[in-house]
Design a protein around this motif. Sequence first.
Motif, PDB file in Angstrom:
ATOM      1  N   LYS A  23     -19.935  39.786  41.247  1.00 47.59           N
ATOM      2  CA  LYS A  23     -20.700  41.008  40.971  1.00 47.59           C
ATOM      3  C   LYS A  23     -21.974  40.705  40.194  1.00 47.59           C
ATOM      4  O   LYS A  23     -23.034  41.242  40.497  1.00 47.59           O
ATOM      5  N   HIS A  24     -21.876  39.838  39.189  1.00 45.71           N
ATOM      6  CA  HIS A  24     -23.010  39.563  38.306  1.00 45.71           C
ATOM      7  C   HIS A  24     -23.709  38.230  38.584  1.00 45.71           C
ATOM      8  O   HIS A  24     -24.707  37.917  37.942  1.00 45.71           O
ATOM      9  N   SER A  25     -23.168  37.446  39.520  1.00 41.30           N
ATOM     10  CA  SER A  25     -23.724  36.118  39.862  1.00 41.30           C
ATOM     11  C   SER A  25     -23.916  35.258  38.619  1.00 41.30           C
ATOM     12  O   SER A  25     -25.015  34.772  38.335  1.00 41.30           O
ATOM     13  N   ARG A  26     -22.808  35.083  37.897  1.00 40.07           N
ATOM     14  CA  ARG A  26     -22.866  34.279  36.674  1.00 40.07           C
ATOM     15  C   ARG A  26     -21.490  33.698  36.367  1.00 40.07           C
ATOM     16  O   ARG A  26     -20.475  34.174  36.860  1.00 40.07           O
ATOM     17  N   VAL A  27     -21.498  32.677  35.517  1.00 37.97           N
ATOM     18  CA  VAL A  27     -20.257  32.093  35.018  1.00 37.97           C
ATOM     19  C   VAL A  27     -19.729  32.987  33.910  1.00 37.97           C
ATOM     20  O   VAL A  27     -20.489  33.453  33.058  1.00 37.97           O
ATOM     21  N   GLU A  28     -18.426  33.222  33.946  1.00 35.05           N
ATOM     22  CA  GLU A  28     -17.773  34.003  32.896  1.00 35.05           C
ATOM     23  C   GLU A  28     -16.576  33.215  32.360  1.00 35.05           C
ATOM     24  O   GLU A  28     -16.027  32.358  33.048  1.00 35.05           O
ATOM     25  N   SER A  29     -16.211  33.526  31.138  1.00 37.61           N
ATOM     26  CA  SER A  29     -15.038  32.911  30.526  1.00 37.61           C
ATOM     27  C   SER A  29     -14.034  34.014  30.221  1.00 37.61           C
ATOM     28  O   SER A  29     -14.297  35.186  30.472  1.00 37.61           O
ATOM     29  N   ASP A  30     -12.921  33.626  29.639  1.00 41.29           N
ATOM     30  CA  ASP A  30     -11.906  34.623  29.290  1.00 41.29           C
ATOM     31  C   ASP A  30     -12.441  35.651  28.301  1.00 41.29           C
ATOM     32  O   ASP A  30     -11.936  36.759  28.221  1.00 41.29           O
TER      33      ASP A  30
END
Length: 76
Positions: A23-30
């Motif tokens: 959705k955001h075109s980014r790396v995410e963490s917990d």
Amino acid sequence: MGFAVHSVVMSSSGAGQYYWCLKHSRVESDANICPAVERLGPYSTEAEAARALDRVAERNAVWDAEDERWHGEPQP
């Protein structure tokens, strides 16, 4: 009689896991994660998560080539 089942994914505490958010075109963490339906992963490093779409494209190319081999003609 039962047997033990172990899965690294299922037993992981989630520490140090990264995801690629579609959705955001980014790396995410917990710490900042979108719903599962909107992400790829988990990956063990931020760099692996950032390369998620490249891996998807590579795998799709391999599968498309296998489909062509199986069916004997290029697939649309």
